[in-house]
Design a protein around this motif. Structure first.
Motif, PDB file in Angstrom:
ATOM      1  N   THR A  78       0.667   1.582   0.132  1.00  0.00           N
ATOM      2  CA  THR A  78       0.558   1.517   1.724  1.00  0.00           C
ATOM      3  C   THR A  78      -0.374   2.101   1.329  1.00  0.00           C
ATOM      4  N   ASP A 120       5.427 -10.014   2.739  1.00  0.00           N
ATOM      5  CA  ASP A 120       5.268  -8.394   3.093  1.00  0.00           C
ATOM      6  C   ASP A 120       6.750  -8.724   2.457  1.00  0.00           C
ATOM      7  N   CYS A 126       6.265   1.270  -2.915  1.00  0.00           N
ATOM      8  CA  CYS A 126       5.727   0.624  -1.659  1.00  0.00           C
ATOM      9  C   CYS A 126       4.946   1.817  -1.293  1.00  0.00           C
ATOM     10  N   ARG A 127       5.579   2.912  -0.894  1.00  0.00           N
ATOM     11  CA  ARG A 127       3.667   4.183  -0.335  1.00  0.00           C
ATOM     12  C   ARG A 127       3.343   4.005   0.005  1.00  0.00           C
ATOM     13  N   GLY A 154       6.611   1.279   6.738  1.00  0.00           N
ATOM     14  CA  GLY A 154       6.343   0.328   6.113  1.00  0.00           C
ATOM     15  C   GLY A 154       8.140  -0.421   6.577  1.00  0.00           C
ATOM     16  N   TRP A 179       8.491  -4.816   3.102  1.00  0.00           N
ATOM     17  CA  TRP A 179       7.821  -3.886   3.866  1.00  0.00           C
ATOM     18  C   TRP A 179       6.463  -4.169   3.812  1.00  0.00           C
ATOM     19  N   PHE A 217       3.086  -3.520   3.947  1.00  0.00           N
ATOM     20  CA  PHE A 217       1.648  -2.588   3.953  1.00  0.00           C
ATOM     21  C   PHE A 217       0.298  -2.427   5.070  1.00  0.00           C
TER      22      PHE A 217
END
Length: 219
Positions: free
Chosen positions: A192, A121, A188-189, A151, A137, A139
């Protein structure tokens, strides 16, 4: 650790509060000779002055506790991947600490830099101007529209400058490094929202466009 408690020695206790590593400390104390309980909340950013005759300094205790929490943040954001090893946890078990996490996702964003997401992560972004950013983060849990930073495992990220100096940055207040934080969290979003089998090895141009839109900000 995500929280910390302080016992000054007079029967009272300070407990860190807040989702992101002790924005506040709550003081609990029972008055001598009665069952009356005293409760106060102190903000880390607005600590009270020392009182003459007080057996301890509230500001000094909270500042020391905050430094300990920040040290824990730095260890968790370290790429050495051994932040979970503590002297009091050393027991004769199978040692898997030398197993390095795998790179799950990697993106090369033109004119921006290289982003990597690891199996523990941890996210590491290397920008073309020599600045690197590291954050945690998660995921594994799907993101919701109203919780854009769902996240995030920590409320902090770490910036490393070309001269080797490190600086912890609050995700909620990243100024003047907003463009770095926003670019990485947006990446990252997007990941995810993507299933593991559909993870791209190279990112789309949206992050590069976002970076260009923020390029007027100076680090």
């Amino acid at each position: 650790m995500n929280s910390i408690e302080i016992y000054p020695g007079d029967g009272s206790v300070f407990k860190s509060e807040g989702a992101y590593f002790g924005k506040y400390f709550t003081y609990y104390s029972i008055q001598e000779g009665s069952e009356e309980r005293e409760e106060k909340t102190y903000s880390v950013n607005n600590l009270p002055p020392d009182r003459p005759g007080s057996p301890f300094s509230v500001g000094s205790l909270i500042k020391q506790a905050t430094r300990i929490l920040q040290h824990c943040v730095k260890m968790r954001l370290s790429l050495s991947h051994n932040y979970h090893i503590c002297c009091w946890k050393m027991v004769p078990v199978i040692n898997d600490s030398n197993i390095l996490p795998l790179v799950l996702k990697e993106s090369l964003i033109p004119s921006v830099g290289r982003f990597l997401a690891y199996s523990d992560d941890k996210v590491h972004a290397i920008f073309l101007d020599g600045i690197t950013l590291t954050l945690n983060w998660n995921f594994s849990s799907p993101i919701e529209k109203r919780q854009v930073n769902q996240g995030l495992n920590l409320g902090w990220c770490k910036l490393t400058f070309p001269d080797g100096q490190d600086q912890l940055i609050q995700i909620e207040h990243p100024e003047p490094y907003e463009r770095y934080v926003t670019t990485v969290t947006s990446w990252c979003r997007r990941l995810t929202q993507t299933s593991p089998r559909e993870m791209p090895t190279h990112s789309s141009s949206s992050a590069a466009m976002q970076w260009c839109n923020h390029s007027s900000l100076q680090p």
